[in-house]
Design a protein around this motif. Structure first.
Motif, PDB file in Angstrom:
ATOM      1  N   ALA A  20       0.824  -1.220   0.000  1.00  0.00           N
ATOM      2  CA  ALA A  20       0.000   0.000   0.000  1.00  0.00           C
ATOM      3  C   ALA A  20       0.851   1.260   0.000  1.00  0.00           C
ATOM      4  O   ALA A  20       0.351   2.343  -0.326  1.00  0.00           O
ATOM      5  N   CYS A  21       2.101   1.145   0.354  1.00  0.00           N
ATOM      6  CA  CYS A  21       2.931   2.352   0.531  1.00  0.00           C
ATOM      7  C   CYS A  21       3.289   2.991  -0.814  1.00  0.00           C
ATOM      8  O   CYS A  21       3.930   2.356  -1.652  1.00  0.00           O
ATOM      9  N   PRO A  22       2.910   4.243  -1.037  1.00  0.00           N
ATOM     10  CA  PRO A  22       3.212   4.883  -2.319  1.00  0.00           C
ATOM     11  C   PRO A  22       4.678   5.286  -2.465  1.00  0.00           C
ATOM     12  O   PRO A  22       5.137   5.584  -3.558  1.00  0.00           O
ATOM     13  N   ASP A  53       7.238   3.333  -1.319  1.00  0.00           N
ATOM     14  CA  ASP A  53       8.082   2.135  -1.229  1.00  0.00           C
ATOM     15  C   ASP A  53       9.026   2.224  -0.018  1.00  0.00           C
ATOM     16  O   ASP A  53      10.217   1.936  -0.116  1.00  0.00           O
ATOM     17  N   ALA A  54       8.449   2.603   1.112  1.00  0.00           N
ATOM     18  CA  ALA A  54       9.277   2.846   2.299  1.00  0.00           C
ATOM     19  C   ALA A  54       9.312   1.654   3.255  1.00  0.00           C
ATOM     20  O   ALA A  54      10.070   1.672   4.215  1.00  0.00           O
ATOM     21  N   ILE A  55       8.454   0.632   3.003  1.00  0.00           N
ATOM     22  CA  ILE A  55       8.368  -0.489   3.953  1.00  0.00           C
ATOM     23  C   ILE A  55       8.905  -1.752   3.308  1.00  0.00           C
ATOM     24  O   ILE A  55       8.625  -2.043   2.136  1.00  0.00           O
ATOM     25  N   TYR A  56       9.684  -2.498   4.086  1.00  0.00           N
ATOM     26  CA  TYR A  56      10.178  -3.801   3.634  1.00  0.00           C
ATOM     27  C   TYR A  56       9.816  -4.844   4.691  1.00  0.00           C
ATOM     28  O   TYR A  56      10.121  -4.657   5.869  1.00  0.00           O
ATOM     29  N   GLN A  63      11.088  -3.329   8.215  1.00  0.00           N
ATOM     30  CA  GLN A  63      11.850  -2.074   8.161  1.00  0.00           C
ATOM     31  C   GLN A  63      10.974  -0.951   7.612  1.00  0.00           C
ATOM     32  O   GLN A  63      10.200  -1.173   6.679  1.00  0.00           O
ATOM     33  N   ILE A  64      11.124   0.244   8.158  1.00  0.00           N
ATOM     34  CA  ILE A  64      10.521   1.440   7.558  1.00  0.00           C
ATOM     35  C   ILE A  64      11.640   2.443   7.319  1.00  0.00           C
ATOM     36  O   ILE A  64      12.420   2.757   8.221  1.00  0.00           O
ATOM     37  N   ASN A  65      11.711   2.903   6.080  1.00  0.00           N
ATOM     38  CA  ASN A  65      12.743   3.860   5.684  1.00  0.00           C
ATOM     39  C   ASN A  65      12.165   5.276   5.826  1.00  0.00           C
ATOM     40  O   ASN A  65      11.354   5.708   5.002  1.00  0.00           O
ATOM     41  N   ARG A 102      12.197   7.981   3.100  1.00  0.00           N
ATOM     42  CA  ARG A 102      11.194   7.922   2.036  1.00  0.00           C
ATOM     43  C   ARG A 102       9.786   8.227   2.520  1.00  0.00           C
ATOM     44  O   ARG A 102       8.962   8.718   1.758  1.00  0.00           O
ATOM     45  N   CYS A 103       9.479   7.843   3.763  1.00  0.00           N
ATOM     46  CA  CYS A 103       8.103   7.933   4.271  1.00  0.00           C
ATOM     47  C   CYS A 103       7.575   9.364   4.197  1.00  0.00           C
ATOM     48  O   CYS A 103       8.259  10.316   4.559  1.00  0.00           O
ATOM     49  N   ILE A 104       6.337   9.503   3.716  1.00  0.00           N
ATOM     50  CA  ILE A 104       5.701  10.820   3.650  1.00  0.00           C
ATOM     51  C   ILE A 104       4.563  10.924   4.673  1.00  0.00           C
ATOM     52  O   ILE A 104       3.755  11.838   4.618  1.00  0.00           O
ATOM     53  N   PHE A 105       4.475   9.946   5.575  1.00  0.00           N
ATOM     54  CA  PHE A 105       3.523   9.968   6.695  1.00  0.00           C
ATOM     55  C   PHE A 105       2.069  10.109   6.223  1.00  0.00           C
ATOM     56  O   PHE A 105       1.280  10.812   6.833  1.00  0.00           O
ATOM     57  N   CYS A 106       1.759   9.429   5.132  1.00  0.00           N
ATOM     58  CA  CYS A 106       0.401   9.525   4.584  1.00  0.00           C
ATOM     59  C   CYS A 106      -0.582   8.629   5.338  1.00  0.00           C
ATOM     60  O   CYS A 106      -1.783   8.853   5.307  1.00  0.00           O
ATOM     61  N   LEU A 134      -1.327   5.439   4.659  1.00  0.00           N
ATOM     62  CA  LEU A 134      -1.980   4.386   3.867  1.00  0.00           C
ATOM     63  C   LEU A 134      -1.612   2.996   4.371  1.00  0.00           C
ATOM     64  O   LEU A 134      -2.414   2.068   4.310  1.00  0.00           O
ATOM     65  N   CYS A 135      -0.411   2.849   4.906  1.00  0.00           N
ATOM     66  CA  CYS A 135       0.029   1.545   5.405  1.00  0.00           C
ATOM     67  C   CYS A 135      -0.811   1.104   6.591  1.00  0.00           C
ATOM     68  O   CYS A 135      -1.185  -0.067   6.694  1.00  0.00           O
ATOM     69  N   ILE A 136      -1.136   2.017   7.489  1.00  0.00           N
ATOM     70  CA  ILE A 136      -1.903   1.605   8.668  1.00  0.00           C
ATOM     71  C   ILE A 136      -3.359   1.311   8.290  1.00  0.00           C
ATOM     72  O   ILE A 136      -4.016   0.516   8.927  1.00  0.00           O
TER      73      ILE A 136
HETATM   74  S1  SF4 Z   1       2.948   6.520   6.119  1.00  0.00           S
HETATM   75 FE1  SF4 Z   1       2.663   6.425   3.857  1.00  0.00          FE
HETATM   76  S2  SF4 Z   1       4.721   6.741   3.021  1.00  0.00           S
HETATM   77 FE2  SF4 Z   1       4.984   6.249   5.214  1.00  0.00          FE
HETATM   78  S3  SF4 Z   1       5.342   4.047   5.276  1.00  0.00           S
HETATM   79 FE3  SF4 Z   1       3.118   4.367   5.537  1.00  0.00          FE
HETATM   80  S4  SF4 Z   1       2.241   4.262   3.437  1.00  0.00           S
HETATM   81 FE4  SF4 Z   1       4.470   4.531   3.243  1.00  0.00          FE
END
Ligand code: SF4
Ligand code: SF4
Length: 190
Positions: free
Chosen positions: A64-66, A68-71, A94-96, A99-103, A105-107
């Protein structure tokens, strides 16, 4: 532009010069900045009440991560080495944060509510490596009554009882030392 216009410009400069400074000092000298309750800060990997991990290593958050910050790498639990109550767990997570934009979508994508976001916003650091958070950095702390995995399921005899949160009555409640489980009352939240 006339003579008066030039002085009007200087007037704005002088007016601003004597206004209260808006810039905040960091680290905060007096009161710490408090974020709004729903602010999207650092992620957290949550646990069940006995300390087992909620993450099942399904990788839906990564897909779901736009950015590509999660592995994620999933693995299978065994009865000797159990990290989560079900069949699978996240062995690498891992969360990078470069890259993360704190959107968030992952949660939203996480089917077990294993992944949520905290209010922690102080994520600056000096190296790129230190901004790639490992599973150990993201796991929720062990609260009272929780045990560090791997360990067997402590709440109920089988998966149904575990997920229902209804271990057999009369059994010792591993979350609260010395307490036994009571029968649920009508209207109790499941
Ligand atoms: S908050 Fe958004 S950018 Fe950050 S890891 Fe989750 S989906 Fe990816
Ligand atoms: S955090 Fe949630 S979505 Fe991501 S791998 Fe774990 S269970 Fe799946």
């Amino acid at each position: 532009m006339g003579f008066a216009d030039e002085w009007a410009g200087f007037g704005i400069t002088l007016h601003t010069f004597f206004r209260k400074v808006f810039t905040q000092k960091y680290p905060h000298a007096d009161t710490e900045k408090v974020m709004m309750p729903r602010f999207h800060g650092r992620h957290q990997l949550n646990r069940w009440p006995d300390g087992l991990e909620k993450c099942v290593g399904c990788e839906l958050c990564a897909w779901a991560c736009p950015a590509d910050a999660i592995y994620v790498e999933g693995a299978s639990n065994t009865e000797e080495q159990r990290f989560s109550p079900g069949e699978r767990y996240g062995s690498v997570y891992q969360i990078n944060y470069l890259r993360c934009i704190f959107c968030g979508l992952c949660i939203e994508a996480c089917p077990t509510r294993a992944l949520t976001m905290t209010n922690e916003w102080k994520l600056a650091d000096k190296t790129r490596e230190s901004l790639i958070y490992e599973k150990e950095d993201l796991l929720a702390p062990l609260l009272e009554g929780m045990e560090q995995p791997p360990h067997p399921r402590r709440l109920g005899d089988d998966e149904d009882a575990y997920y229902g949160g209804l271990p057999p009555t009369g059994q010792v409640d591993s979350r609260v030392p010395g307490k036994t489980i009571e029968a649920p009352k009508a209207g109790d939240a499941k």
